[in-house]
Enzyme design. Sequence first.
Site, PDB file in Angstrom:
ATOM      1  N   GLY A  90      -0.735  36.224  -0.226  1.00 19.41           N
ATOM      2  CA  GLY A  90      -0.843  35.510   1.038  1.00 19.41           C
ATOM      3  C   GLY A  90      -2.111  34.716   1.213  1.00 19.41           C
ATOM      4  O   GLY A  90      -2.697  34.688   2.286  1.00 19.41           O
ATOM      5  N   LEU A  94       4.233  32.962  -0.059  1.00 13.84           N
ATOM      6  CA  LEU A  94       5.456  32.318   0.456  1.00 13.84           C
ATOM      7  C   LEU A  94       5.813  31.118  -0.426  1.00 13.84           C
ATOM      8  O   LEU A  94       6.980  30.835  -0.672  1.00 13.84           O
ATOM      9  CB  LEU A  94       5.213  31.846   1.895  1.00 13.84           C
ATOM     10  CG  LEU A  94       6.421  31.590   2.804  1.00 13.84           C
ATOM     11  CD1 LEU A  94       7.295  32.842   2.885  1.00 13.84           C
ATOM     12  CD2 LEU A  94       5.958  31.164   4.191  1.00 13.84           C
ATOM     13  N   CYS A 114     -30.935  46.513  21.107  1.00 19.70           N
ATOM     14  CA  CYS A 114     -32.238  45.941  21.483  1.00 19.70           C
ATOM     15  C   CYS A 114     -32.243  45.387  22.906  1.00 19.70           C
ATOM     16  O   CYS A 114     -33.310  45.003  23.407  1.00 19.70           O
ATOM     17  CB  CYS A 114     -32.621  44.837  20.498  1.00 19.70           C
ATOM     18  SG  CYS A 114     -31.659  43.328  20.689  1.00 19.70           S
ATOM     19  N   HIS A 152     -15.100  38.584   4.241  1.00 22.76           N
ATOM     20  CA  HIS A 152     -15.424  37.597   5.293  1.00 22.76           C
ATOM     21  C   HIS A 152     -15.675  38.272   6.641  1.00 22.76           C
ATOM     22  O   HIS A 152     -15.601  37.627   7.692  1.00 22.76           O
ATOM     23  CB  HIS A 152     -14.299  36.559   5.417  1.00 22.76           C
ATOM     24  CG  HIS A 152     -14.230  35.652   4.224  1.00 22.76           C
ATOM     25  ND1 HIS A 152     -13.150  34.869   3.945  1.00 22.76           N
ATOM     26  CD2 HIS A 152     -15.127  35.420   3.225  1.00 22.76           C
ATOM     27  CE1 HIS A 152     -13.381  34.196   2.830  1.00 22.76           C
ATOM     28  NE2 HIS A 152     -14.555  34.509   2.373  1.00 22.76           N
ATOM     29  N   ALA A 163       5.812  38.139   2.537  1.00 21.64           N
ATOM     30  CA  ALA A 163       5.067  39.309   2.056  1.00 21.64           C
ATOM     31  C   ALA A 163       5.770  40.620   2.390  1.00 21.64           C
ATOM     32  O   ALA A 163       5.762  41.555   1.574  1.00 21.64           O
ATOM     33  CB  ALA A 163       3.666  39.297   2.668  1.00 21.64           C
TER      34      ALA A 163
HETATM   35  C1  BV8 Z   1     -12.766  24.685   2.870  1.00 21.53           C
HETATM   36  C2  BV8 Z   1     -13.421  24.987   1.555  1.00 21.53           C
HETATM   37  C3  BV8 Z   1     -13.355  23.852   0.619  1.00 21.53           C
HETATM   38  N1  BV8 Z   1     -14.817  25.387   1.819  1.00 21.53           N
HETATM   39  C4  BV8 Z   1     -15.354  26.421   1.153  1.00 21.53           C
HETATM   40  O1  BV8 Z   1     -14.761  27.049   0.298  1.00 21.53           O
HETATM   41  C5  BV8 Z   1     -16.745  26.770   1.585  1.00 21.53           C
HETATM   42  C6  BV8 Z   1     -17.770  25.873   0.868  1.00 21.53           C
HETATM   43  C7  BV8 Z   1     -17.762  26.010  -0.585  1.00 21.53           C
HETATM   44  C8  BV8 Z   1     -18.396  26.977  -1.275  1.00 21.53           C
HETATM   45  N2  BV8 Z   1     -18.142  26.820  -2.609  1.00 21.53           N
HETATM   46  C9  BV8 Z   1     -17.347  25.750  -2.790  1.00 21.53           C
HETATM   47  C10 BV8 Z   1     -16.795  25.218  -3.960  1.00 21.53           C
HETATM   48  C11 BV8 Z   1     -16.005  24.128  -3.844  1.00 21.53           C
HETATM   49  C12 BV8 Z   1     -15.769  23.574  -2.563  1.00 21.53           C
HETATM   50  C13 BV8 Z   1     -16.307  24.124  -1.399  1.00 21.53           C
HETATM   51  C14 BV8 Z   1     -17.082  25.221  -1.518  1.00 21.53           C
HETATM   52  N3  BV8 Z   1     -17.013  28.189   1.370  1.00 21.53           N
HETATM   53  C15 BV8 Z   1     -17.950  28.792   2.160  1.00 21.53           C
HETATM   54  O2  BV8 Z   1     -18.575  28.226   3.031  1.00 21.53           O
HETATM   55  C16 BV8 Z   1     -18.179  30.281   1.904  1.00 21.53           C
HETATM   56  C17 BV8 Z   1     -17.722  31.128   3.112  1.00 21.53           C
HETATM   57  C18 BV8 Z   1     -16.279  30.970   3.380  1.00 21.53           C
HETATM   58  C19 BV8 Z   1     -15.810  31.966   4.453  1.00 21.53           C
HETATM   59  C20 BV8 Z   1     -15.445  31.283   5.747  1.00 21.53           C
HETATM   60  N4  BV8 Z   1     -14.802  32.221   6.646  1.00 21.53           N
HETATM   61  C21 BV8 Z   1     -13.494  32.412   6.733  1.00 21.53           C
HETATM   62  N5  BV8 Z   1     -12.966  33.323   7.584  1.00 21.53           N
HETATM   63  C22 BV8 Z   1     -13.816  34.129   8.447  1.00 21.53           C
HETATM   64  C23 BV8 Z   1     -14.000  33.478   9.768  1.00 21.53           C
HETATM   65  C24 BV8 Z   1     -12.705  33.327  10.526  1.00 21.53           C
HETATM   66  O3  BV8 Z   1     -11.704  33.962  10.143  1.00 21.53           O
HETATM   67  O4  BV8 Z   1     -12.745  32.597  11.523  1.00 21.53           O
HETATM   68  S1  BV8 Z   1     -12.466  31.483   5.672  1.00 21.53           S
HETATM   69  C25 BV8 Z   1     -10.801  31.745   6.159  1.00 21.53           C
HETATM   70  O5  BV8 Z   1     -10.030  30.793   5.456  1.00 21.53           O
HETATM   71  C26 BV8 Z   1      -9.761  31.331   4.184  1.00 21.53           C
HETATM   72  C27 BV8 Z   1      -8.501  30.873   3.556  1.00 21.53           C
HETATM   73  O6  BV8 Z   1      -7.440  31.218   4.241  1.00 21.53           O
HETATM   74  P1  BV8 Z   1      -6.183  32.031   3.642  1.00 21.53           P
HETATM   75  O7  BV8 Z   1      -6.417  33.448   3.985  1.00 21.53           O
HETATM   76  O8  BV8 Z   1      -5.891  31.704   2.237  1.00 21.53           O
HETATM   77  O9  BV8 Z   1      -5.108  31.394   4.625  1.00 21.53           O
HETATM   78  P2  BV8 Z   1      -4.402  29.966   4.531  1.00 21.53           P
HETATM   79  O10 BV8 Z   1      -3.855  29.684   5.863  1.00 21.53           O
HETATM   80  O11 BV8 Z   1      -5.289  28.950   3.896  1.00 21.53           O
HETATM   81  O12 BV8 Z   1      -3.185  30.258   3.514  1.00 21.53           O
HETATM   82  C28 BV8 Z   1      -2.185  31.187   3.863  1.00 21.53           C
HETATM   83  C29 BV8 Z   1      -1.294  31.366   2.644  1.00 21.53           C
HETATM   84  O13 BV8 Z   1      -0.343  32.381   2.941  1.00 21.53           O
HETATM   85  C30 BV8 Z   1       0.966  31.921   2.622  1.00 21.53           C
HETATM   86  N6  BV8 Z   1       1.879  32.547   3.591  1.00 21.53           N
HETATM   87  C31 BV8 Z   1       2.133  32.165   4.869  1.00 21.53           C
HETATM   88  N7  BV8 Z   1       3.019  33.023   5.450  1.00 21.53           N
HETATM   89  C32 BV8 Z   1       3.300  33.980   4.501  1.00 21.53           C
HETATM   90  C33 BV8 Z   1       4.148  35.141   4.475  1.00 21.53           C
HETATM   91  N8  BV8 Z   1       4.889  35.504   5.530  1.00 21.53           N
HETATM   92  N9  BV8 Z   1       4.194  35.883   3.342  1.00 21.53           N
HETATM   93  C34 BV8 Z   1       3.460  35.523   2.232  1.00 21.53           C
HETATM   94  N10 BV8 Z   1       2.617  34.441   2.201  1.00 21.53           N
HETATM   95  C35 BV8 Z   1       2.552  33.688   3.320  1.00 21.53           C
HETATM   96  C36 BV8 Z   1       0.910  30.400   2.705  1.00 21.53           C
HETATM   97  O14 BV8 Z   1       1.872  29.835   1.826  1.00 21.53           O
HETATM   98  C37 BV8 Z   1      -0.529  30.101   2.272  1.00 21.53           C
HETATM   99  O15 BV8 Z   1      -0.610  29.908   0.863  1.00 21.53           O
HETATM  100  C38 BV8 Z   1      -9.830  32.788   4.283  1.00 21.53           C
HETATM  101  O16 BV8 Z   1     -10.844  33.150   3.446  1.00 21.53           O
HETATM  102  C39 BV8 Z   1     -10.195  33.048   5.722  1.00 21.53           C
HETATM  103  O17 BV8 Z   1     -11.038  34.142   5.802  1.00 21.53           O
HETATM  104  N11 BV8 Z   1     -19.580  30.559   1.765  1.00 21.53           N
HETATM  105  C40 BV8 Z   1     -20.268  30.124   0.704  1.00 21.53           C
HETATM  106  O18 BV8 Z   1     -19.758  29.478  -0.179  1.00 21.53           O
HETATM  107  O19 BV8 Z   1     -21.601  30.519   0.718  1.00 21.53           O
HETATM  108  C41 BV8 Z   1     -22.395  30.108  -0.413  1.00 21.53           C
HETATM  109  C42 BV8 Z   1     -22.412  31.184  -1.455  1.00 21.53           C
HETATM  110  C43 BV8 Z   1     -21.257  31.610  -2.078  1.00 21.53           C
HETATM  111  C44 BV8 Z   1     -21.315  32.595  -3.086  1.00 21.53           C
HETATM  112  C45 BV8 Z   1     -22.514  33.157  -3.442  1.00 21.53           C
HETATM  113  C46 BV8 Z   1     -23.672  32.713  -2.785  1.00 21.53           C
HETATM  114  C47 BV8 Z   1     -23.599  31.717  -1.804  1.00 21.53           C
END
Ligand code: BV8
Length: 228
Positions: A175, A202, A138, A108, A219
């Site tokens: 994570g 977590l 540029c 990402h 983690a």
């Molecule tokens: C919301 C979701 C439904 N939407 C998507 O998935 C979309 C659309 C989509 C595509 N396919 C689908 C299929 C179904 C439904 C929707 C879609 N995807 C896209 O748009 C992607 C692009 C997505 C990327 C967006 N950019 C990010 N980040 C960068 C920017 C920025 O950072 O601002 S996404 C961002 O959120 C994502 C998820 O976050 P996590 O890292 O998992 O964090 P989260 O907070 O959710 O969870 C934290 C976890 O840690 C745990 N935790 C917390 N503390 C601890 C701790 N202390 N220790 C251990 N674990 C811990 C928690 O319990 C929890 O489980 C990460 O990827 C992160 O990078 N692009 C795309 O599909 O293009 C086409 C394509 C694809 C393939 C091939 C050709 C064409």
Amino acid sequence: MKVFVLTGAGISAESGLGTFRDPGGLWRRFDPMRLATPEAFADEPEEVHAFYNLRRQGVREAAPNAAHAALARLEAGLAASGGRLFLCTQNVDDLHERAGSRAVIHMHGELMRARCTACGAGRPWAEDLSVDTACPACGRRGGMRPDVVWFGEVPRHLEAIAAALDESDLFVAIGTSGAVYPAAGFVARAREAGIPTHEINLAPSDTAGLFTEATYGPATQAVPACVD
Ligand SMILES: CC(C)NC(=O)[C@H](Cc1c[nH]c2ccccc12)NC(=O)[C@H](CCCC/N=C(/NCCC(=O)O)S[C@H]1O[C@H](COP(=O)(O)OP(=O)(O)OC[C@H]2O[C@@H](n3cnc4c(N)ncnc43)[C@H](O)[C@@H]2O)[C@@H](O)[C@H]1O)NC(=O)OCc1ccccc1
């Protein structure tokens, strides 16, 4: 042994970098569709720059933790025994590299890099960006953006990721909530290929049911416990 590790925001949480979906998480406080899409950048570039400048400052002030360090050790250990760690992160921070990991795939993108939408040139970038920032290549103003993948944009390195996943002996997710695709689909692909899958988190993620093994806890404790 070939190990594929996917990391998410949870691995950097104990370094003080907020996650996205947890209570108090970034996407709980800010609307991702208004800040992390190419459309948002076209409509409100200053707002998007303010959001990413704040996060870039947070990354500058953060330090890698024991979980990042354990993965750097795992990389060296596997290499020394003729194996390989393939480290793929959804995170845009540079804490894996600062912990000593040599090969990190940022699917990402990277917050500490900027890219010009006019000439396409990308480069390391630690300072704030604004609509007045000129591209060093540029010279055009207003086209510099954070070198991250926004919603609706194609993630990076998907072919290398698929090849490494298919030939791995173990798939580990650390994570991550399993809420964002295509990353959230990796565990299903590994499972279909008969590869053992291990979740370290977590709490159980949205895809917890697809893992053959799980370790739940912070983690900084769970990852060293699994690696060492
Ligand atoms: C919301 C979701 C439904 N939407 C998507 O998935 C979309 C659309 C989509 C595509 N396919 C689908 C299929 C179904 C439904 C929707 C879609 N995807 C896209 O748009 C992607 C692009 C997505 C990327 C967006 N950019 C990010 N980040 C960068 C920017 C920025 O950072 O601002 S996404 C961002 O959120 C994502 C998820 O976050 P996590 O890292 O998992 O964090 P989260 O907070 O959710 O969870 C934290 C976890 O840690 C745990 N935790 C917390 N503390 C601890 C701790 N202390 N220790 C251990 N674990 C811990 C928690 O319990 C929890 O489980 C990460 O990827 C992160 O990078 N692009 C795309 O599909 O293009 C086409 C394509 C694809 C393939 C091939 C050709 C064409």
